[in-house]
Design an enzyme around this catalytic site. Structure first.
Site, PDB file in Angstrom:
ATOM      1  N   SER A   7     -22.262 -46.805 -48.818  1.00 56.16           N
ATOM      2  CA  SER A   7     -23.726 -46.959 -49.076  1.00 56.16           C
ATOM      3  C   SER A   7     -24.171 -47.579 -47.526  1.00 56.16           C
ATOM      4  CB  SER A   7     -23.976 -47.743 -50.097  1.00 56.16           C
ATOM      5  OG  SER A   7     -25.418 -48.337 -49.992  1.00 56.16           O
ATOM      6  N   HIS A  32     -23.489 -42.197 -48.749  1.00 59.81           N
ATOM      7  CA  HIS A  32     -24.575 -42.714 -49.727  1.00 59.81           C
ATOM      8  C   HIS A  32     -25.920 -43.310 -49.109  1.00 59.81           C
ATOM      9  CE1 HIS A  32     -25.427 -43.652 -53.770  1.00 59.81           C
ATOM     10  NE2 HIS A  32     -26.197 -44.692 -53.390  1.00 59.81           N
ATOM     11  N   ASP A  34     -29.605 -45.064 -49.994  1.00 58.85           N
ATOM     12  CA  ASP A  34     -30.316 -45.727 -51.084  1.00 58.85           C
ATOM     13  C   ASP A  34     -31.834 -45.680 -50.583  1.00 58.85           C
ATOM     14  OD1 ASP A  34     -28.454 -46.482 -53.116  1.00 58.85           O
ATOM     15  OD2 ASP A  34     -27.469 -47.722 -51.411  1.00 58.85           O
ATOM     16  N   MET A  36     -35.490 -46.603 -51.678  1.00 60.45           N
ATOM     17  CA  MET A  36     -36.122 -47.359 -52.726  1.00 60.45           C
ATOM     18  C   MET A  36     -37.660 -47.729 -52.155  1.00 60.45           C
ATOM     19  SD  MET A  36     -33.284 -50.467 -52.774  1.00 60.45           S
ATOM     20  CE  MET A  36     -31.780 -50.458 -53.028  1.00 60.45           C
ATOM     21  N   HIS A  66     -29.606 -41.403 -53.144  1.00 61.67           N
ATOM     22  CA  HIS A  66     -29.952 -42.152 -54.237  1.00 61.67           C
ATOM     23  C   HIS A  66     -31.588 -42.385 -54.439  1.00 61.67           C
ATOM     24  CE1 HIS A  66     -28.921 -45.817 -57.114  1.00 61.67           C
ATOM     25  NE2 HIS A  66     -29.541 -44.917 -57.688  1.00 61.67           N
ATOM     26  N   MET A  68     -34.464 -44.101 -55.670  1.00 61.62           N
ATOM     27  CA  MET A  68     -34.753 -45.200 -56.790  1.00 61.62           C
ATOM     28  C   MET A  68     -36.075 -45.426 -56.495  1.00 61.62           C
ATOM     29  SD  MET A  68     -31.616 -47.798 -56.043  1.00 61.62           S
ATOM     30  CE  MET A  68     -31.472 -46.896 -54.686  1.00 61.62           C
ATOM     31  N   MET A 137     -24.843 -47.125 -62.563  1.00 61.29           N
ATOM     32  CA  MET A 137     -25.305 -47.846 -62.104  1.00 61.29           C
ATOM     33  C   MET A 137     -24.467 -49.148 -62.657  1.00 61.29           C
ATOM     34  SD  MET A 137     -27.124 -47.317 -59.527  1.00 61.29           S
ATOM     35  CE  MET A 137     -27.137 -48.920 -59.050  1.00 61.29           C
ATOM     36  N   ASP A 175     -21.768 -47.284 -58.818  1.00 65.33           N
ATOM     37  CA  ASP A 175     -22.628 -47.694 -57.684  1.00 65.33           C
ATOM     38  C   ASP A 175     -23.009 -49.016 -57.867  1.00 65.33           C
ATOM     39  OD1 ASP A 175     -24.180 -48.352 -55.569  1.00 65.33           O
ATOM     40  OD2 ASP A 175     -25.647 -46.762 -56.085  1.00 65.33           O
TER      41      ASP A 175
HETATM   42  C1  DX5 Z   1     -28.060 -50.789 -55.253  1.00 66.89           C
HETATM   43  C2  DX5 Z   1     -27.408 -49.636 -54.394  1.00 66.89           C
HETATM   44  C3  DX5 Z   1     -26.106 -49.731 -54.073  1.00 66.89           C
HETATM   45  C4  DX5 Z   1     -25.864 -50.728 -53.144  1.00 66.89           C
HETATM   46  C5  DX5 Z   1     -24.588 -51.139 -53.438  1.00 66.89           C
HETATM   47  O1  DX5 Z   1     -29.258 -50.706 -55.737  1.00 66.89           O
HETATM   48  O2  DX5 Z   1     -27.751 -48.291 -55.367  1.00 66.89           O
HETATM   49  O3  DX5 Z   1     -25.912 -48.125 -53.625  1.00 66.89           O
HETATM   50  O4  DX5 Z   1     -25.860 -50.176 -51.777  1.00 66.89           O
HETATM   51  O5  DX5 Z   1     -24.188 -52.341 -52.674  1.00 66.89           O
HETATM   52  P1  DX5 Z   1     -22.807 -52.974 -53.074  1.00 66.89           P
HETATM   53  O6  DX5 Z   1     -21.608 -52.106 -52.902  1.00 66.89           O
HETATM   54  O7  DX5 Z   1     -22.720 -53.992 -52.126  1.00 66.89           O
HETATM   55  O8  DX5 Z   1     -22.812 -53.660 -54.178  1.00 66.89           O
HETATM   56 ZN    ZN Z   2     -26.913 -46.495 -54.500  1.00 61.82          ZN
END
Ligand code: DX5
Ligand code: ZN
Length: 220
Positions: A7, A32, A34, A36, A66, A68, A137, A175
């Site tokens: 990620s 990956h 993320d 947000m 992903h 969010m 998650m 994740d």
């Molecule tokens: C959290 C994200 C993850 C995050 C995971 O909301 O969706 O993808 O990057 O990070 P680690 O591996 O550090 O928990």
């Molecule tokens: Zn993620």
């Protein structure tokens, strides 16, 4: 398949291309991203422009995006243009999940659905045969570097049972909070695609990725 998907949330954004290329040299097949929006989760990260840059930096890697965000349906077109291989949408953000999965498929992209830690698997029961991936998650989404929530392990096992029982072949992705210490039990529980942010990017990404992959390969 048992693979690590790094990620980029924990990457050094001043050296993103360089870090991604070193991960491809270390064998990375998935990356990956993320996304947000500061509404669905209490953090704001990146949008289609960075997805596009990631795909152009490492076109040989599959990109799983992903989302969010609230109202994900309004943004599928914009993210589809960045050529992702999987788009994940949260069940909790979708009133019309079936329509959303359809919308992603119509773009020729694999559709993934995501459950927050406290959301039950039963929310997905009817749609499991239609999806390409289910992302569990294992932290509350929003930030990297949190600890794996232990009860999620059992949820992965139950999802794997549902997959076997239904003779289905969707990818199980996990994740949040993955480390060198817990990755093998998560993979043993049934996960195929294991997302890791801080466990890859804290320190030397290539070396960390190789170590995590080596642990997975030892299990085979
Ligand atoms: C959290 C994200 C993850 C995050 C995971 O909301 O969706 O993808 O990057 O990070 P680690 O591996 O550090 O928990
Ligand atoms: Zn993620």
């Amino acid at each position: 398949m048992k693979l690590v998907s790094p990620s980029i949330l924990s990457a050094d954004f001043t050296r993103l291309g360089e870090q991604l290329k070193s991960l491809v040299s270390a064998g990375m097949e998935y990356v990956h991203v993320d996304v947000m929006d500061g509404h669905f989760v209490p953090n704001i990260t990146i949008g289609p422009m960075v997805c596009d840059a990631v795909k152009r930096a490492v076109p040989e890697a599959k990109m799983d995006v992903h989302l969010m965000i609230e109202n994900p349906g309004a943004y599928i077109d914009a993210f589809a243009k960045t050529n992702p291989d999987i788009i994940y949408v949260h069940v909790e953000a979708a009133c019309h999940l079936d329509r959303l999965v359809d919308q992603i498929h119509q773009k020729g992209i694999q559709a993934g659905v995501v459950l927050n830690p406290a959301s039950p698997l039963s929310l997905l029961e009817e749609i499991l045969s239609e999806v390409d991936a289910v992302l569990i998650m294992s932290v509350n989404p929003g930030f990297g570097g949190q600890s794996f929530i232990p009860y999620c392990l059992e949820k992965i096992r139950r999802l794997d049972e549902l997959r076997r029982g239904g003779e289905l072949s969707f990818i199980i992705a996990v994740d949040g909070g993955i480390t060198q210490e817990n990755i093998s039990e998560i993979a043993e529980a049934g996960a195929n695609l294991i997302v890791a942010g801080s466990a890859v990017f804290r320190g030397d990404p290539g070396m960390n990725f190789r170590k995590l992959t080596e642990i997975l390969n030892r299990m085979r």
